[in-house]
Motif scaffolding. Structure first.
Motif, PDB file in Angstrom:
ATOM      1  N   ILE A 154       0.807  -1.226   0.000  1.00  0.00           N
ATOM      2  CA  ILE A 154       0.000   0.000   0.000  1.00  0.00           C
ATOM      3  C   ILE A 154       0.840   1.275   0.000  1.00  0.00           C
ATOM      4  CG2 ILE A 154      -1.503   1.353   1.517  1.00  0.00           C
ATOM      5  CD1 ILE A 154      -3.218  -1.132   1.850  1.00  0.00           C
ATOM      6  N   LEU A 157       1.876   1.904  -3.573  1.00  0.00           N
ATOM      7  CA  LEU A 157       0.723   2.252  -4.401  1.00  0.00           C
ATOM      8  C   LEU A 157       0.261   3.672  -4.111  1.00  0.00           C
ATOM      9  CD1 LEU A 157      -1.423  -1.022  -4.204  1.00  0.00           C
ATOM     10  CD2 LEU A 157       0.085  -0.280  -6.051  1.00  0.00           C
ATOM     11  N   ALA A 158       0.250   4.035  -2.851  1.00  0.00           N
ATOM     12  CA  ALA A 158      -0.195   5.374  -2.480  1.00  0.00           C
ATOM     13  C   ALA A 158       0.731   6.446  -3.059  1.00  0.00           C
ATOM     14  CB  ALA A 158      -0.249   5.494  -0.957  1.00  0.00           C
ATOM     15  N   ILE A 181      -5.058   3.335   1.715  1.00  0.00           N
ATOM     16  CA  ILE A 181      -4.248   3.930   0.647  1.00  0.00           C
ATOM     17  C   ILE A 181      -4.278   5.449   0.760  1.00  0.00           C
ATOM     18  CG2 ILE A 181      -4.065   4.246  -1.850  1.00  0.00           C
ATOM     19  CD1 ILE A 181      -5.206   1.392  -2.159  1.00  0.00           C
ATOM     20  N   HIS A 182      -5.458   5.984   0.991  1.00  0.00           N
ATOM     21  CA  HIS A 182      -5.609   7.445   1.122  1.00  0.00           C
ATOM     22  C   HIS A 182      -4.791   7.978   2.299  1.00  0.00           C
ATOM     23  CE1 HIS A 182      -7.441  11.400   1.449  1.00  0.00           C
ATOM     24  NE2 HIS A 182      -7.785  11.113   2.699  1.00  0.00           N
ATOM     25  N   HIS A 184      -2.104   6.798   3.590  1.00  0.00           N
ATOM     26  CA  HIS A 184      -0.673   6.776   3.285  1.00  0.00           C
ATOM     27  C   HIS A 184      -0.303   7.866   2.292  1.00  0.00           C
ATOM     28  CE1 HIS A 184       1.163   3.301   5.297  1.00  0.00           C
ATOM     29  NE2 HIS A 184      -0.035   2.750   5.245  1.00  0.00           N
ATOM     30  N   THR A 236      -8.833  11.727  -2.551  1.00  0.00           N
ATOM     31  CA  THR A 236      -9.155  10.398  -3.088  1.00  0.00           C
ATOM     32  C   THR A 236     -10.652  10.279  -3.318  1.00  0.00           C
ATOM     33  OG1 THR A 236      -7.304   9.406  -1.886  1.00  0.00           O
ATOM     34  CG2 THR A 236      -9.014   7.909  -2.672  1.00  0.00           C
TER      35      THR A 236
END
Length: 456
Positions: A154, A157-158, A181-182, A184, A236
């Motif tokens: 994650i 990806l973030a 995710i947001h 991070h 996000t």
């Protein structure tokens, strides 16, 4: 890096030799220990400090362990940590009564120190198992190997991905992954996270919900309104159940994603939007493309990065971890101490959980509401559900004693975990929260051998 507060143990023991010995061993195992030598000192400590576990002798100079535990239950200022009692042979009946009141376990003198330490790690895994530290308040996704891998991916990806597709059955926690995710990726506390369930909004309203509308654009539009794309600007946007969109709406969504601009309903000017887009679905989008119900160009546009969240029945090692997490949340919210009985834990493991984590959370909440006792039994978790015994645990299928039954349950659980991890001993031991050496010893004791992989 400091240890989480859950790694602290309260030891209540008046014997100085045993107390010193236990303190030394617990320290070597990585725990912080507060050692008290009377029941009243222990009562004050437990009432005022957070502990992951209380280890107490039943025989104390001022009051016995049963009186200590009963008084703490009566205070109800906070949820009690698990209690592990040390008892002599003559106090077994008292220890059993304590279990009925909600104590976690007991161990009889003379005991093997390694056996005591093993119980401590089972009751207080947060100090020893890194993935489980999330129960202290972080956003871990579980302790199964697949979820640990997803969580480890994650941060990257973030940092790098602007469009992500999250797939999985209803209730597996797709929005929770999006939120992680947001968290991070966000550069500040004001960075917005906006979510919308595309399947819960009618087609006539979805365009307005996504892109907003101008005043007077339709009947009832008394003022201009921003859609979720504008609301999520700089943050996000989570589009849940994207597979429920009509083809006409998919065309409009594709334009917004490609050009990163939107036009409000009834408006003419384009509005630039900067969002990280996370889409989610429980449907097979590839098959929908083949059937002509989902646009191929939109499919490839959102399928840049795909995270598949497996259903709960594919990662059974997460079941009890999440059940205890949800139970702790209920205890903190309601102020009533509860623990899950061994039989109930086995029932939770046997159930398939078609509703996944959402169903598990509701079942735990139901049990806390319906149970009149601190010990939660299997029937409080389920409503008209047959609680079958493990069918894949052939060892002692009809045990005649409690020891036989518990041995059968343990064997079945280890076998299932081995199969889930394709008999990789390192991954299995990690999922079970034990060492490889401990796993080998248990396999030998329970007559589990590697060539059983062929049989299964």
């Amino acid at each position: 890096m400091s240890k989480p507060r859950q790694s602290r143990i309260c030891l209540i023991e008046d014997d100085e030799i045993m107390g010193e010995s236990l303190c030394d061993r617990f320290a070597l195992e990585g725990f912080q220990v507060d050692w008290l030598q009377t029941g009243l000192e222990g009562q004050r400590a437990v009432s005022n400090k957070p502990y992951c576990l209380v280890v107490s002798d039943i025989h104390l100079p001022d009051l016995n362990g049963e009186e200590l535990y009963a008084q703490l239950l009566k205070e109800q200022k906070m949820a009690l940590p698990p209690f592990l009692f040390i008892t002599g042979y003559g106090s077994i009946d008292r220890a059993v009564r304590l279990l009925k009141l909600g104590a976690a376990d007991y161990i009889s003198k003379p005991f093997d120190l390694d056996s005591l330490v093993e119980k401590v790690h089972q009751l207080c895994p947060l100090a020893a198992a890194e993935p489980a530290t999330a129960m202290a308040g972080s956003n871990a996704l579980g302790i199964s190997h697949v979820m640990v891998e997803i969580e480890q991916s994650i941060p990257r990806l973030a940092r790098l991905a602007n469009t992500i597709l999250v797939t999985g059955d209803s209730g597996v926690g797709k929005e929770h992954v999006a939120q992680l995710i947001h968290q991070h990726a966000r550069s500040g506390d004001d960075t917005p996270f906006v979510a919308i369930n595309c399947g819960a909004v009618t087609e006539s309203l979805l365009e307005s919900e996504l892109f907003g509308h101008e005043k007077g654009s339709f009947t009832g539009a008394a003022r201009a309104r921003k859609g979720v794309f504008e609301q999520a600007h700089g943050g996000t946007l989570f589009l849940d159940e994207i597979g429920e969109m009509t083809l006409a709406m998919q065309v409009k969504l594709l334009r917004a994603i490609q050009e990163r601009v939107i036009v409000r309903v009834g408006g003419e000017s384009t509005i630039p939007v900067d969002v990280r887009l996370i889409c989610a679905t429980n449907r097979d989008l590839k098959k929908m493309v083949e059937d002509g119900t989902f646009r191929e160009d939109l499919y490839y546009r959102i399928h840049v990065i795909r995270l598949r969240i497996p259903p709960l029945h594919e990662r059974k090692e997460d079941i009890l971890w999440f059940a205890r997490l949800f139970l702790q949340q209920c205890v903190e919210a309601n102020g009533e101490q509860h623990v899950i009985s061994p039989a109930a834990e086995q029932a939770l493991l046997n159930y398939e959980w078609p509703g996944n984590l959402r169903e598990l959370k509701h079942s735990v909440e139901r049990a806390c509401i319906l149970s009149h006792n601190p010990m939660l039994e299997a029937d409080t978790f389920f409503d008209n559900v047959a609680l079958a015994s493990p069918t894949d645990a052939p060892f002692s299928a009809a045990p005649g004693t409690l020891a036989d039954y518990l041995k059968s349950c343990e064997r079945g659980f280890i076998l299932r975990s081995l199969e889930q991890h394709r008999w990789h001993f390192g991954h299995t031991a990690e999922a079970l929260g034990i060492s490889r050496k401990n796993l080998w010893e248990k396999m030998k004791k329970l007559d589990i051998h590697a060539d059983m992989e062929i049989e299964h």
